[in-house]
Design a protein around this motif. Sequence first.
Motif, PDB file in Angstrom:
ATOM      1  N   SER A   1      -6.224   3.594  -4.970  1.00  0.00           N
ATOM      2  CA  SER A   1      -7.227   4.092  -4.018  1.00  0.00           C
ATOM      3  C   SER A   1      -7.512   5.568  -4.269  1.00  0.00           C
ATOM      4  O   SER A   1      -8.671   5.996  -4.218  1.00  0.00           O
TER       5      SER A   1
ATOM      6  N   LEU B   1      -1.588   0.035  -5.058  1.00  0.00           N
ATOM      7  CA  LEU B   1      -2.856   0.280  -4.366  1.00  0.00           C
ATOM      8  C   LEU B   1      -2.965   1.711  -3.870  1.00  0.00           C
ATOM      9  O   LEU B   1      -4.057   2.285  -3.830  1.00  0.00           O
TER      10      LEU B   1
ATOM     11  N   THR C   1       0.818  -1.207   0.000  1.00  0.00           N
ATOM     12  CA  THR C   1       0.000   0.000   0.000  1.00  0.00           C
ATOM     13  C   THR C   1       0.856   1.263   0.000  1.00  0.00           C
ATOM     14  O   THR C   1       0.368   2.343   0.248  1.00  0.00           O
TER      15      THR C   1
ATOM     16  N   PHE D   1      -2.699   5.653   0.700  1.00  0.00           N
ATOM     17  CA  PHE D   1      -3.781   4.683   0.705  1.00  0.00           C
ATOM     18  C   PHE D   1      -4.875   5.218   1.604  1.00  0.00           C
ATOM     19  O   PHE D   1      -4.795   5.114   2.815  1.00  0.00           O
TER      20      PHE D   1
ATOM     21  N   VAL E   1      -9.263   6.438   2.137  1.00  0.00           N
ATOM     22  CA  VAL E   1     -10.630   6.480   1.629  1.00  0.00           C
ATOM     23  C   VAL E   1     -11.335   7.735   2.130  1.00  0.00           C
ATOM     24  O   VAL E   1     -12.547   7.865   2.022  1.00  0.00           O
TER      25      VAL E   1
ATOM     26  N   MET F   1     -11.188   6.942  -5.302  1.00  0.00           N
ATOM     27  CA  MET F   1     -11.917   7.916  -4.481  1.00  0.00           C
ATOM     28  C   MET F   1     -12.322   9.134  -5.305  1.00  0.00           C
ATOM     29  O   MET F   1     -13.461   9.609  -5.214  1.00  0.00           O
TER      30      MET F   1
END
Lengths: 304, 310
Positions: free
Chosen positions: B88, B84, B70, B248, B250, B92
Motif C-alpha cells: 500500500s 500489504l 496488513t 496500511f 491510503v 500510494m
Amino acid sequence: MTINKWDRLAARRRKADAAFKVLGVVTTVFAVGVLALLLGNLMIDGLGRIDWQFLTSFPSRRPAQAGILSAWVGSVLLMLTTAGIAVPLGVAAGVYLEEYARKNWFTAIIEINISNLAGVPSIIYGLMALGLFVYGLGFGQSVIAAGLALACLVLPIIIVATRESLRAVPASIREAAYALGATRWQLISHHLLPAAAGGIATGSIIAMSRAIGESAPLITIGALTFIAFLPPPPFIGDFPWLSFEWLKSPFTAMPIQMFNWVSRPGTDFQANAAAAGIILMGLTLMMNAIAIVVRHRARRRVRW
Amino acid sequence: MQTTEREPTSLLTVTPRRRRQRIWERGIAVLLAAAAFSSVFVTFGIVATLVVESASFFAHVPLKEFFTDTLWTPLFAEPRYGILALVSGTMMTTLVALSIALPAGTIIAIYLSEFAPPRLREWVKPVLELLSAVPTVVYGYFALLVVSPFLQKFIPDLSHFSILSAGLVMGVMIIPYVSSLSEDAMRAVPAILREGSYALGASKLGTSLNVVFPAALSGIAASYVLAISRAVGETMIVAIAAGLQPKFTVNPLDSAATISAFIVQVSLGDLPHGSMGYQSIFAAGITLFAITLCFNIGAHWLRRRFREAY
C-alpha cells in the motif's frame, strides 16, 4: 454557417492553440525549474562546507570536522571496478548481437532478456549481489562485490549504446573491407569499433554517471556508512608493484555518505549532506555534459 | 569459417597462416557470444537468488498470511508478515508520483513534438533528461529538507516524512521518461496524417489531440507503463523522505514504508545471514521484482504493437 461564424470558430481555435502553447512552456519551465531549484538549494546549503579539509578528512562524529575522503576514494575505486567489468563485457556483447548473431531463439532470448534487465529496479541488483556475490561466492561486503553489482546494473546501457552506434556505421564500410579480403574480426577491430567509438564512449559515460549516483544496491550489499580508513593502495613498493587487495576491502561511497548525513537530525550534518550532494551532482552533470559533447562531435566529425 | 583443409586446387589455399587466422576468428566469436550470454546469467542470478532465499521464508510463512495480513513487522518479537502494508505504501507513492509525471510529461511531449521550434526541442530534451540523471539520494535530500517543510506551510498536519512529498519529487524525476518516449512516439507519426487533418481545417491543438495522440497511443502507453515501473522500484527518495513505518494506509499525508525502503532499512542494520529478517528482504524483493516485471513486459508488448502500426 455564415462566414462570420467560421471566423469566430477559427479565432477560438487559435486562442486554444495559443493557450496550449503557454501551458506547454509553463510545464517545461516547471520541470527545468525544479532542477534549478534543487541545484540552487544544494548550493546555498552546502557550498560553505566545501574546502580542502572537507575533501581530505574522514567522516567524524563532529560535523564540522567530517569529510568525504573515504567516500570519494571508495567511489573512485568502485568506478574503476565497474568500468573495468562492464565496458569490455558490454561492448563485446553488443558486437556479438549486432555483427555475429543470426536471428534465432538464442538471440531472441538474449534480446528480450536485455530489455527486461534494463527495467529491473536497482535495489533488486543489490539483493542479487548480496545473495550471490557477498555470501554465495564469499566476496564479503567488499569493493569487488559492489563493483560487480553496479556492472550488472549498467550492462544493458552499454550493450544498447554499442549496438546503436554499430548500426549507424554504413554498409559501404563493411562491403569495402570485405571486398579487400578482411576477415570479420579485422572488419570489426579495424573499422567498425573505431567508427563507433564515439557512440560507445557516450554510452559508457552515461552508464558510469548512473553508477556513481547509485546508492540502493550498495546499501543492500552492506556498504558501511562510517569508514575511517582507506583501502590498501593499488601501487606497492615491491614486485609486481600492483596490488588488488583493495578489491576485498570494505567500502563506502559518495551517495552512501550523503544518505548517512541526510538521515541524521541537525542542520550541521545536513550542510555536510548538501556539500556531498554538490560534488555528486557536479560529477553527474559533468559526465552528462561530456557525453553530450562527445555525441555531438562524433556526429559532426564522421560524415558518411 | 572451417578449419578443415581444402583442395590445393582451390584459389583459397589453406596456408598455415590462414588456418591460424581462422582459429583466431573462431575464438573471438566464441568469446563475444559468451559476453552476450553473460547478460542471461545476470537474469538467472537475480531470479535464482530471489527464489532460493525467499523459499525458506515461504516455507515458514504461509502465502495466505503474506498476501492478506496488513501488518508487516518481521523484526518484532512477535513478527507479522503481511506484505500489504508495504504494497500500500508503494502504491500510494507511485500514485502521487504518477499524478505529477503523467500529465506534465504528456503536455511537454505534445508541446515539444507539435508546437516547439526544432532548435528549442534539441536543447530542452537533453536538459529534461538530466532530471532522470540526478542521483536519487539528492532527490531524497530535496524531498525531505526542501519540499516537506514547504508543504507543511500549507498543510499543517503533514508529517515530517510523508508519502506526498516523496511522491511529488519522484514524479518530477520520472517526467523525462514520459516526455522523451512519448515525444519519440508522436514524432514517429507520419506527417501525412497531420497534413490530412490540417487540410480538413483542424487546428494545431485539434490535430495533436485528435490525430497525433491517438496514432501514437501505444507508444505513449508504453512510456506510462515504464514510468509506473520506475516509480514502483524507486528506492532512495522513499527511503529518505517517505518514512520507514510500514503502515496500511491510503492517506498521502501520512508516512509509510515502501517495499524498497524496507529493504534499505533492514540492510542498514546488522542482520545475520540466514535469519528470518534476512530472508524477509528477499521475500519483499521477489514481490517487487514480480510487480516491475509485469509492467516491463506490458511496456515491451505495447511498444511492439506501436512498431507494427505503420
